[in-house]
Design an enzyme around this catalytic site. Structure first.
Site, short mmCIF file in Angstrom:
data_model
loop_
_atom_site.label_atom_id
_atom_site.label_comp_id
_atom_site.label_asym_id
_atom_site.label_seq_id
_atom_site.Cartn_x
_atom_site.Cartn_y
_atom_site.Cartn_z
N LYS A 93 0.83 -1.22 0.00
CA LYS A 93 0.00 0.00 0.00
C LYS A 93 0.87 1.27 0.00
O LYS A 93 0.62 2.19 -0.76
CB LYS A 93 -0.91 0.06 1.24
CG LYS A 93 -1.88 -1.09 1.39
CD LYS A 93 -2.83 -0.83 2.54
CE LYS A 93 -2.19 -0.75 3.90
NZ LYS A 93 -1.66 -2.02 4.42
N ARG A 109 -9.21 1.57 8.91
CA ARG A 109 -8.79 0.21 9.25
C ARG A 109 -9.88 -0.55 9.98
O ARG A 109 -9.69 -1.73 10.28
CB ARG A 109 -7.56 0.28 10.13
CG ARG A 109 -6.26 -0.14 9.44
CD ARG A 109 -5.19 -0.01 10.47
NE ARG A 109 -3.97 -0.69 10.23
CZ ARG A 109 -2.89 -0.14 9.69
NH1 ARG A 109 -2.93 1.07 9.21
NH2 ARG A 109 -1.77 -0.83 9.62
N ARG A 114 11.85 -5.99 5.32
CA ARG A 114 11.77 -4.55 5.04
C ARG A 114 12.82 -3.75 5.83
O ARG A 114 13.00 -3.97 7.02
CB ARG A 114 10.36 -4.09 5.41
CG ARG A 114 10.05 -2.68 5.04
CD ARG A 114 8.58 -2.49 4.82
NE ARG A 114 7.77 -2.61 6.03
CZ ARG A 114 6.44 -2.46 6.03
NH1 ARG A 114 5.81 -2.23 4.90
NH2 ARG A 114 5.77 -2.57 7.14
#
Ligand code: AMP
Length: 223
Positions: free
Chosen positions: A20, A95, A132
């Site tokens: 995203k 969310r 990441r």
């Protein structure tokens, strides 16, 4: 694009690690409208050690969700800033269903909502998140498996040592995914009903996903 015309409000849905943030950043640059990432805003608050930061720090560390009222207030204030008047891209918000319902009430009346669900399997997102690494200086995001820096643990652009978010460990990721399934997944049904939901396979190269995102946009670039 202002005045009587509709303004685009792009909402990225999808599990943590689905891509995203990357896609929202790309779209923001190409369309000339701001990317609003609630995760980045909260991390900045933690960094500043503000009252909000102190309130959310532990929740974020544990992979939980900050309460809806706090999040709605944060977004309301952010989208009322002048840079949002031609539209904006939401990354990580809403969310929960109450957040989505609350958003409806504070959107400008001429908004055109486009919700994009980026699909990715659980195993894939765990690998992506655990790999990441980010540059604390320029914000560039790398992945040790899929998009490694040229020199280990160093930013290609400015040589700054890369860091790993403290909620990116495998254990916390699994918890964040559980939270996602319970609280955020029902939003797919919400936006399907509302109209304007697009679904994109996130397990493709970044460029292919970007092209699909671009194709899903019903509005032209402003830059
Ligand atoms: P993200 O960078 O979007 O993965 O967000 C990091 C963390 O910030 C999440 O795991 C939550 O703890 C918190 N957070 C971000 N956005 C929201 C939101 N819309 N509602 C509740 N908590 C959020």
């Amino acid at each position: 694009m202002n005045g009587m015309n509709s303004i685009p409000v792009v909402i990225f849905l999808g599990a943590p690690g689905a891509g995203k943030g990357t896609q929202a950043a790309y779209l923001s640059k190409h369309k000339g409208i701001p990317k609003i990432s609630t995760g980045d805003m909260l991390r900045a608050a933690v960094q500043e050690d503000s009252p909000l930061g102190r309130k959310v720090q532990q929740i974020m560390k544990d992979g939980g969700l900050v309460d809806d009222e706090t999040m709605l207030n944060l977004i309301k204030e952010r989208i009322s800033k002048p840079d949002s008047e031609n539209g904006f891209i939401l990354d990580g918000f809403p969310r929960t269903c109450p957040q989505a319902e609350g958003l409806e009430k504070i959107l400008p009346p001429n908004s055109k909502v486009i919700a994009i669900n980026i699909r990715a399997s659980e195993d894939e997102v765990v690998k992506r998140i655990a790999g990441r690494r980010s540059c604390p200086k320029c914000g560039t995001v790398y992945n040790v498996y899929f998009h490694p820096p040229k020199v280990d643990d160093q930013c290609d652009l400015d040589g700054t040592p890369l860091f790993r978010r403290n909620d990116d460990s495998e254990e916390v990721v699994r918890r964040r995914l559980k939270t996602y399934k319970r609280e955020t997944l029902p939003l797919i049904g919400f936006y399907k009903k509302r109209g304007g939901l697009k679904s994109i396979n996130g397990i493709q190269s970044e460029d292919v996903v970007m092209a699909a995102v671009e194709k899903a946009m019903p509005f032209p670039s402003t830059v």
